[in-house]
Design a protein around this motif. Structure first.
Motif, PDB file in Angstrom:
ATOM      1  N   ASP A 129     115.415  -2.623  19.167  1.00  0.00           N
ATOM      2  CA  ASP A 129     114.470  -3.596  19.711  1.00  0.00           C
ATOM      3  C   ASP A 129     114.657  -4.920  18.989  1.00  0.00           C
ATOM      4  N   LEU A 130     114.377  -6.007  19.677  1.00  0.00           N
ATOM      5  CA  LEU A 130     114.397  -7.341  19.094  1.00  0.00           C
ATOM      6  C   LEU A 130     113.085  -8.033  19.411  1.00  0.00           C
ATOM      7  N   ARG A 131     112.451  -8.616  18.379  1.00  0.00           N
ATOM      8  CA  ARG A 131     111.189  -9.321  18.578  1.00  0.00           C
ATOM      9  C   ARG A 131     111.412 -10.828  18.568  1.00  0.00           C
ATOM     10  N   PRO A 132     110.593 -11.570  19.278  1.00  0.00           N
ATOM     11  CA  PRO A 132     110.750 -13.032  19.298  1.00  0.00           C
ATOM     12  C   PRO A 132     110.576 -13.678  17.930  1.00  0.00           C
ATOM     13  N   ASP A 133     109.894 -13.001  17.015  1.00  0.00           N
ATOM     14  CA  ASP A 133     109.664 -13.599  15.693  1.00  0.00           C
ATOM     15  C   ASP A 133     110.809 -13.349  14.715  1.00  0.00           C
ATOM     16  N   GLY A 134     111.964 -12.864  15.216  1.00  0.00           N
ATOM     17  CA  GLY A 134     113.142 -12.755  14.353  1.00  0.00           C
ATOM     18  C   GLY A 134     113.337 -11.418  13.681  1.00  0.00           C
ATOM     19  N   TRP A 135     112.623 -10.400  14.128  1.00  0.00           N
ATOM     20  CA  TRP A 135     112.780  -9.066  13.546  1.00  0.00           C
ATOM     21  C   TRP A 135     113.541  -8.162  14.502  1.00  0.00           C
ATOM     22  N   HIS A 178     109.921 -12.735  -0.037  1.00  0.00           N
ATOM     23  CA  HIS A 178     110.687 -13.802   0.632  1.00  0.00           C
ATOM     24  C   HIS A 178     112.172 -13.816   0.258  1.00  0.00           C
ATOM     25  N   PRO A 179     112.569 -13.672  -1.027  1.00  0.00           N
ATOM     26  CA  PRO A 179     114.005 -13.731  -1.338  1.00  0.00           C
ATOM     27  C   PRO A 179     114.816 -12.624  -0.680  1.00  0.00           C
ATOM     28  N   ALA A 180     114.169 -11.544  -0.274  1.00  0.00           N
ATOM     29  CA  ALA A 180     114.882 -10.452   0.399  1.00  0.00           C
ATOM     30  C   ALA A 180     114.958 -10.651   1.903  1.00  0.00           C
ATOM     31  N   LEU A 181     114.323 -11.702   2.407  1.00  0.00           N
ATOM     32  CA  LEU A 181     114.254 -11.925   3.851  1.00  0.00           C
ATOM     33  C   LEU A 181     115.176 -13.035   4.335  1.00  0.00           C
ATOM     34  N   GLY A 225     120.020   8.372  12.466  1.00  0.00           N
ATOM     35  CA  GLY A 225     120.063   7.696  11.186  1.00  0.00           C
ATOM     36  C   GLY A 225     118.678   7.259  10.762  1.00  0.00           C
ATOM     37  N   TYR A 226     118.621   6.401   9.755  1.00  0.00           N
ATOM     38  CA  TYR A 226     117.342   5.987   9.169  1.00  0.00           C
ATOM     39  C   TYR A 226     116.729   4.837   9.974  1.00  0.00           C
ATOM     40  N   PRO A 227     115.544   5.027  10.570  1.00  0.00           N
ATOM     41  CA  PRO A 227     114.945   3.956  11.371  1.00  0.00           C
ATOM     42  C   PRO A 227     114.094   3.006  10.522  1.00  0.00           C
ATOM     43  N   GLY A 228     114.049   1.748  10.918  1.00  0.00           N
ATOM     44  CA  GLY A 228     113.223   0.766  10.228  1.00  0.00           C
ATOM     45  C   GLY A 228     113.443  -0.614  10.816  1.00  0.00           C
ATOM     46  N   TRP A 229     113.047  -1.641  10.061  1.00  0.00           N
ATOM     47  CA  TRP A 229     113.106  -3.022  10.539  1.00  0.00           C
ATOM     48  C   TRP A 229     113.908  -3.892   9.569  1.00  0.00           C
ATOM     49  N   LEU A 230     114.736  -4.764  10.133  1.00  0.00           N
ATOM     50  CA  LEU A 230     115.499  -5.763   9.390  1.00  0.00           C
ATOM     51  C   LEU A 230     115.243  -7.140   9.990  1.00  0.00           C
ATOM     52  N   ARG A 231     115.461  -8.169   9.199  1.00  0.00           N
ATOM     53  CA  ARG A 231     115.502  -9.512   9.762  1.00  0.00           C
ATOM     54  C   ARG A 231     116.749  -9.634  10.633  1.00  0.00           C
ATOM     55  N   ALA A 232     116.583 -10.124  11.848  1.00  0.00           N
ATOM     56  CA  ALA A 232     117.694 -10.194  12.794  1.00  0.00           C
ATOM     57  C   ALA A 232     118.811 -11.109  12.297  1.00  0.00           C
ATOM     58  N   ASP A 233     118.453 -12.169  11.538  1.00  0.00           N
ATOM     59  CA  ASP A 233     119.501 -13.074  11.075  1.00  0.00           C
ATOM     60  C   ASP A 233     120.303 -12.499   9.913  1.00  0.00           C
ATOM     61  N   GLN A 234     119.971 -11.289   9.465  1.00  0.00           N
ATOM     62  CA  GLN A 234     120.789 -10.589   8.481  1.00  0.00           C
ATOM     63  C   GLN A 234     121.812  -9.668   9.149  1.00  0.00           C
ATOM     64  N   LEU A 235     121.868  -9.735  10.482  1.00  0.00           N
ATOM     65  CA  LEU A 235     122.786  -8.911  11.252  1.00  0.00           C
ATOM     66  C   LEU A 235     123.737  -9.791  12.053  1.00  0.00           C
ATOM     67  N   ALA A 236     124.871  -9.210  12.431  1.00  0.00           N
ATOM     68  CA  ALA A 236     125.832  -9.885  13.300  1.00  0.00           C
ATOM     69  C   ALA A 236     126.367  -8.869  14.296  1.00  0.00           C
ATOM     70  N   PRO A 237     126.719  -9.318  15.502  1.00  0.00           N
ATOM     71  CA  PRO A 237     127.361  -8.392  16.446  1.00  0.00           C
ATOM     72  C   PRO A 237     128.654  -7.826  15.865  1.00  0.00           C
ATOM     73  N   VAL A 238     129.019  -6.651  16.310  1.00  0.00           N
ATOM     74  CA  VAL A 238     130.262  -6.030  15.857  1.00  0.00           C
ATOM     75  C   VAL A 238     131.457  -6.809  16.390  1.00  0.00           C
ATOM     76  N   ASP A 239     132.376  -7.141  15.500  1.00  0.00           N
ATOM     77  CA  ASP A 239     133.625  -7.810  15.892  1.00  0.00           C
ATOM     78  C   ASP A 239     134.706  -6.742  16.025  1.00  0.00           C
ATOM     79  N   PRO A 240     135.161  -6.434  17.228  1.00  0.00           N
ATOM     80  CA  PRO A 240     136.151  -5.359  17.391  1.00  0.00           C
ATOM     81  C   PRO A 240     137.431  -5.595  16.601  1.00  0.00           C
ATOM     82  N   GLU A 277     125.371  -1.611  18.763  1.00  0.00           N
ATOM     83  CA  GLU A 277     125.486  -1.637  17.311  1.00  0.00           C
ATOM     84  C   GLU A 277     125.674  -3.069  16.803  1.00  0.00           C
ATOM     85  N   ALA A 278     125.255  -3.268  15.561  1.00  0.00           N
ATOM     86  CA  ALA A 278     125.469  -4.519  14.853  1.00  0.00           C
ATOM     87  C   ALA A 278     125.851  -4.166  13.423  1.00  0.00           C
ATOM     88  N   VAL A 279     126.205  -5.178  12.633  1.00  0.00           N
ATOM     89  CA  VAL A 279     126.577  -4.950  11.239  1.00  0.00           C
ATOM     90  C   VAL A 279     125.801  -5.909  10.343  1.00  0.00           C
TER      91      VAL A 279
END
Length: 304
Positions: A70-76, A30-33, A93-108, A8-10
């Motif tokens: 999944d993680l792609r080399p192009d940042g998705w 672009h502004p949403a990415l 849950g709802y499947p789809g794609w996000l920009r990876a840099d909009q996510l962070a690992p879970v901090d316990p 999981e990530a947040v």
């Protein structure tokens, strides 16, 4: 720590957009990415047709959990939005794609959600009344407190931020232990009157019909499914005519699945019914009497 498939990530931005595929993204998006995102600029930069493009599936709010698949080399990152039920698409849950840099690992050390943003829109600051670090945080965002309020400001844990950020204490409220009354959820939804209709939108900047319902109940800790047809399955049918304020109207064309939802704003008077809804035709959130063409596709009334 890094993002990893199977974990999981947040969300670390105020509002992240969930896309059908990375290839569906348009130059206007672009502004949403970016990180941080600029959702107001994204929405105002689109024309009316682009605001209802089918490349957007949903949106996720700051701190919302996802399962990275999944993680792609192009940042998705391919993800499942585990806080947005979508049983017909994925039981997780709802499947789809996000920009990876909009996510962070879970901090316990910063898990759990004791507070929810009640201000329609707010911003997070580096210190009480200090510089803004994260603008555009919207109602329904759940945050973890990082200590007591101080002189009207509250520190909160924020993903990918080493130190707590601050916002006015009055912009937060505890997540209630009991589900809301229907009228409480309706009152929250009414605060979004005139917000622009955006397909897949789930924020006070732009929203769609099922997003309005999802967000209104989410503010009170109730996670309804994301899409209207799933929301129908998750709620209790009533006889037509038994509806009251805060119940839900569902709409479908003959032989088709449910495609629209609205929130009842008044008990029916004869054949006259009223609802609040994010209207595709008017491209905004409106409260109105059901026109004849809408009444012709009314297939049910349900209660949460």
């Amino acid at each position: 720590m890094e993002l990893q498939p199977g974990r999981e990530a947040v969300v670390r931005v105020a509002v992240a957009t969930l896309w059908t595929t990375p290839e569906a993204v348009r130059p206007v998006d672009h502004p949403a990415l970016t990180a941080p995102t600029d959702i107001p600029a994204w929405i105002t930069g689109m024309n009316a047709d682009q605001q209802v493009g089918d490349c957007v599936l949903s949106q996720l709010l700051l701190g919302e959990r996802v399962l990275v698949t999944d993680l792609r080399p192009d940042g998705w990152a391919q993800v499942v939005a585990v806080e947005q039920p979508a049983a017909k698409l994925d039981p997780r849950g709802y499947p789809g794609w996000l920009r990876a840099d909009q996510l962070a690992p879970v901090d316990p050390a910063a898990t759990g959600h004791a507070l929810v943003v009640d201000a329609t829109i707010t911003e997070l600051r580096a210190a009480p009344d200090g510089p803004v670090l994260l603008p555009g945080v919207v109602v329904g965002t759940r945050l973890v407190p990082a200590g007591p309020a101080r002189e009207g400001w509250r520190p909160v844990h924020v993903p990918a931020q080493a130190a707590p950020l601050w916002l006015p204490d009055g912009h937060l409220t505890p997540i209630p232990a009991e589900p809301p009354t229907a009228d409480e959820a309706l009152t929250l939804a009414q605060r979004l009157l005139d917000v622009v209709y955006v397909w897949g939108g789930l924020s006070a900047y732009g929203i769609d019909c099922s997003g309005l319902v999802h967000l209104a109940w989410r503010r009170f800790g109730v996670l309804l499914p994301r899409d209207a047809d799933d929301q129908a399955l998750a709620t209790t049918p009533l006889p037509l005519g038994a509806e009251r304020r805060g119940d839900l109207y569902f709409f479908a064309r003959p032989g088709r699945k449910i495609h629209h939802i609205g929130i009842v704003t008044a008990a029916p008077s004869g054949d006259h019914r009223r609802m609040l809804h994010a209207c595709y035709r008017q491209r905004r959130v409106v409260e109105e009497q059901l026109p004849a063409e809408r009444t012709a596709t009314l297939v049910g009334v349900h209660r949460v």
